[in-house]
Design an enzyme around this catalytic site. Structure first.
Site, PDB file in Angstrom:
ATOM      1  N   HIS A 289     -20.484 -11.234 -50.030  1.00  0.00           N
ATOM      2  CA  HIS A 289     -21.278 -12.412 -49.641  1.00  0.00           C
ATOM      3  C   HIS A 289     -20.805 -13.119 -48.283  1.00  0.00           C
ATOM      4  O   HIS A 289     -21.733 -13.471 -47.536  1.00  0.00           O
ATOM      5  CB  HIS A 289     -21.606 -13.580 -50.788  1.00  0.00           C
ATOM      6  CG  HIS A 289     -22.325 -12.793 -51.952  1.00  0.00           C
ATOM      7  ND1 HIS A 289     -21.851 -11.948 -52.711  1.00  0.00           N
ATOM      8  CD2 HIS A 289     -23.654 -12.967 -52.154  1.00  0.00           C
ATOM      9  CE1 HIS A 289     -22.627 -11.771 -53.494  1.00  0.00           C
ATOM     10  NE2 HIS A 289     -23.826 -12.257 -53.310  1.00  0.00           N
TER      11      HIS A 289
ATOM     12  N   GLU B 244     -50.435   9.850 -38.618  1.00  0.00           N
ATOM     13  CA  GLU B 244     -49.201  10.331 -39.340  1.00  0.00           C
ATOM     14  C   GLU B 244     -49.342  11.353 -39.978  1.00  0.00           C
ATOM     15  O   GLU B 244     -48.566  11.864 -40.742  1.00  0.00           O
ATOM     16  CB  GLU B 244     -48.578   9.008 -40.168  1.00  0.00           C
ATOM     17  CG  GLU B 244     -49.294   8.331 -41.078  1.00  0.00           C
ATOM     18  CD  GLU B 244     -48.794   7.226 -41.534  1.00  0.00           C
ATOM     19  OE1 GLU B 244     -47.422   7.037 -41.633  1.00  0.00           O
ATOM     20  OE2 GLU B 244     -49.612   6.292 -41.989  1.00  0.00           O
TER      21      GLU B 244
ATOM     22  N   ASP C  99     -43.650  10.144 -40.818  1.00  0.00           N
ATOM     23  CA  ASP C  99     -44.282  11.028 -41.517  1.00  0.00           C
ATOM     24  C   ASP C  99     -45.245  12.232 -40.818  1.00  0.00           C
ATOM     25  O   ASP C  99     -45.185  13.513 -41.469  1.00  0.00           O
ATOM     26  CB  ASP C  99     -45.610  10.065 -42.216  1.00  0.00           C
ATOM     27  CG  ASP C  99     -45.098   9.240 -43.603  1.00  0.00           C
ATOM     28  OD1 ASP C  99     -44.006   9.748 -44.028  1.00  0.00           O
ATOM     29  OD2 ASP C  99     -45.508   8.165 -43.629  1.00  0.00           O
TER      30      ASP C  99
ATOM     31  N   CYS D 148     -44.102   4.100 -33.515  1.00  0.00           N
ATOM     32  CA  CYS D 148     -43.471   2.963 -34.016  1.00  0.00           C
ATOM     33  C   CYS D 148     -42.480   3.693 -35.176  1.00  0.00           C
ATOM     34  O   CYS D 148     -41.970   3.023 -35.993  1.00  0.00           O
ATOM     35  CB  CYS D 148     -44.445   2.148 -34.940  1.00  0.00           C
ATOM     36  SG  CYS D 148     -45.707   2.885 -35.910  1.00  0.00           S
TER      37      CYS D 148
END
Lengths: 95, 578
Positions: free
Chosen positions: B195, B440, B464, B511
């Protein structure tokens, strides 16, 4: 008394969140709950005890429940383990 | 003069710091009293213990509050865990019993209980449980400190030239270090994903952790020290030579940083002034700050999947709207493209919907708009939320996984319904909100002449597109190496889409990960892509390449590449390029 063996499937094993989930769900029952890995025994109602078992993914554990509400308790535990302690591992969230 | 000494730790947040030692606390500072407690005082000792336990817990609760306010929800897990640990039977019963039975001090009882637990964790080969050991030590120390009524050195005395040395810190401490503007910190414990590490990364403080025994080294406050966060090295008592060497390195880093900042002010265009829009992809609303900081010109892809995962009921329209509105307001006047949910059917069953079963091959199953159109009410709720956020005119809406043109007609019908319902309620929205789709799948790419007529913009989702064109699951290690963005089929598909869209005067953005890889930037420019959307962290890297590229040359390069018969031949050309 009920004894049942389980394999812990979730990625981090019986880690903080899953142990906490277990403790939270069974604390209200009267039965004594013991969780065993190899020869070590932990109190199923103590988060630190459970963590100390260091149960990793695919480890086998034995759960022993003893008390008047043992049937209910084992049901809760069975459900939790089957659903991987209702925990979503990080790698599933990313996709 | 003490001898120079180099210690190796774990890098958590890179950078270089040259400064003076500030030891916050030494490991040996907490001395445990071991004397026997007389019987008549046992009760008092237990009371004292209970008060300290309560006090430690209260401190943790207030730390939690402060972390929630400043660092956000994701950082409170550790504090929650600490509180849970203190609530455990070990602390509420076992420690007290030991004080009673053995008549020992509360400190002794606590530390032996801790040691038992720590030893168990130490034996584990599992990294997770080793990590918990650190938590136990830290929470134990907080309790012991209260029992011994020992205060840590005040953090008020930390100056900007100080490099703080401590055994452990909690995320809130890191926040104070940031406020004190200290040069960096070094810890005995911690891992890359602990953390503290995440907090340090988030706040950009140079730090190295996992340096066992650093607080017991021969160092004093105000000694010279170098923190090399690039290599994870700490140099104690550096020689003049080492200091000089690091000062040079430090200056070089600063220069590089300045150059990137200069880059921020430049226009995103090629050497020959061909404009490329550079935008960001985000997965969560809070990333919008990084977008603004990166100098990107808006958000090219706001993924909304996070709103539908990790919960057991569907999000409400208001919930959805709140996040969209937050992002849209923040990036204004720049645009944000919000993509409707692209989740698998299994996610819907988690949300409590009946009749959805887990699929054998989710990638070829009910995902993207296929799923959305099967549950039009859920879909419409999201569309309405997006419309409501569009009143300032900088929101665009985009739909994933289109495979046939009829889907677009169906979507438009639902948008009309949504608009109608909002109008009836007299809610403001952008009636001309631009509508786009992701290309895609090969089917969408090859029929994009029809698709493009029906939409305002298109965006290539290369991850994709490549997966479906090459029939390769990139997460399957047996075939992952066949996932090849340079495969001639992929490049030809992209070229086809761009040419068709440009004929109809429509903008094409990209993208997928391909856009974020500097290796492909010149090719994408040459292919005629108008807009690149990338993660905020790589914006400046990509911008640098764009500014260095000549559009005319890029087009020539692409012509040459498209004549190649294989990706190996393409790679060969790219190598010569360099």
């Amino acid at each position: 008394m009920i004894e049942e063996e389980f394999v812990v499937k979730n990625k981090l094993g019986l880690h903080f969140k899953s142990a906490n989930e277990l403790v939270n769900r069974i604390s209200r029952f009267k039965s004594i709950v013991k969780v065993m890995k190899d020869d070590e025994i932990a109190d199923g109602k103590s988060i630190l005890d459970l963590l100390c078992l260091c149960v990793s993914q695919n480890d086998k554990i034995k759960v022993i429940v003893d008390g008047e509400d043992e049937q209910e308790v084992i049901k809760v535990i069975r459900d939790l383990i089957e659903h991987n302690f209702y925990d979503t591992p990080l790698d599933n969230q990313q996709k | 003069m003490k001898k120079e000494k180099r210690l190796k730790g774990i890098v958590v947040s890179s950078g270089i710091a040259i400064g003076k030692v500030f030891i916050l606390e030494r490991e040996g500072d907490l001395v445990i009293p071991v004397h026997k407690i007389p019987k008549e005082n046992i009760k008092k000792e237990i009371e004292r213990y209970k008060r300290s336990l309560e006090k430690t817990k209260n401190e943790l609760f207030s730390t939690k509050e402060r972390i929630l306010k400043s660092l956000g929800k994701s950082h409170v897990d550790l504090v929650d865990a600490y509180i849970k640990i203190l609530d455990d039977r070990l602390f509420t019963h076992d420690v007290i019993r030991m004080i009673e039975e053995e008549q020992c001090t509360a400190e002794f009882s606590v530390s032996s209980a801790l040691n038992k637990v720590i030893q168990m964790f130490e034996r584990s080969g599992d990294d997770y449980f080793r990590g918990r050991m650190i938590d136990m030590k830290d929470v134990g120390k907080k309790l012991l400190r209260n029992l011994l009524e020992k205060k840590r050195k005040s953090m008020e005395k930390i100056m900007p030239y100080h490099i703080v040395v401590a055994a452990t810190l909690d995320p809130h401490d890191v926040l104070i270090l940031k406020e004190r503007n200290c040069a960096g910190f070094i810890l005995e414990m911690g891992t890359k994903t602990s953390h503290v590490a995440l907090a340090a990364q988030g706040l950009g403080i140079t730090s190295v952790v996992g340096l066992k025994d650093i607080t017991n080294e021969e160092i004093e406050d105000e000694d010279d020290i170098i923190l090399d966060g690039l290599q994870g090295i700490v140099i104690l008592h550096p020689t003049q030579e080492t200091l000089q060497e690091y000062k040079k390195l430090y200056e070089k880093l600063i220069k590089e940083k300045e150059e990137l900042i200069k880059l921020k002010k430049l226009k995103t265009e090629t050497q020959d002034h061909h404009k490329i829009d550079l935008l960001c992809n985000i997965d969560l609303p809070k990333e919008v700050d990084k977008v603004i900081e990166s100098s990107a010109e808006g958000i090219g892809l706001f993924r909304t999947e996070y709103q539908y995962t990790d919960r057991d009921s569907l999000p409400t329209e208001d919930e959805l709207y709140e996040d969209y509105n937050f992002v849209a307001q923040k990036v204004y006047p720049h645009p944000v493209v919000i993509r409707t949910f692209d989740i698998g059917a299994d996610k819907l069953s988690q949300l409590g919907l009946e009749g959805v079963v887990k699929e054998k091959v989710p990638t070829l199953g009910l995902r993207g708009v296929r799923l959305a159109l099967k549950y039009p009410e859920i879909f419409k709720t999201q569309i309405k939320a997006i419309l409501r956020a569009s009143s300032k005119g900088n929101v665009k809406i985009m739909f994933p996984m289109i495979t046939k043109v009829e889907e677009i007609d169906e979507i438009k019908k639902i948008i009309q319904e949504a608009k109608h319902e909002l109008k009836e309620k007299k809610v403001n929205f952008d009636n001309n909100i631009p509508i786009g789709v992701m290309i895609e799948t090969p089917s969408a790419a090859l029929t994009c002449d029809v698709i493009v007529k029906k939409v305002d913009f298109i965006s290539l989702g290369t991850n994709d597109l490549i997966q479906y064109t090459l029939a390769v699951d990139r997460f399957n290690e047996n075939v992952a190496d066949l996932f090849d963005p340079l495969h001639p089929s992929v490049l030809n598909l992209i070229k086809h889409v761009v040419d068709v869209a440009h004929k109809k005067n429509k903008i094409v953005s990209i993208c997928g990960e391909m856009a974020a890889d500097t290796m492909f930037t010149k090719i994408l420019i040459g292919l005629g892509i108008d807009q690149l959307s990338v993660p905020p962290a790589v914006v400046l890297k990509i911008k640098k390449i764009i500014c260095e590229t000549n559009y005319y040359e890029a087009k020539e390069l692409v012509e040459e590449i498209l004549r190649c018969e294989s990706s190996d031949a393409i790679l060969e050309i790219l190598k010569q390029e360099k």
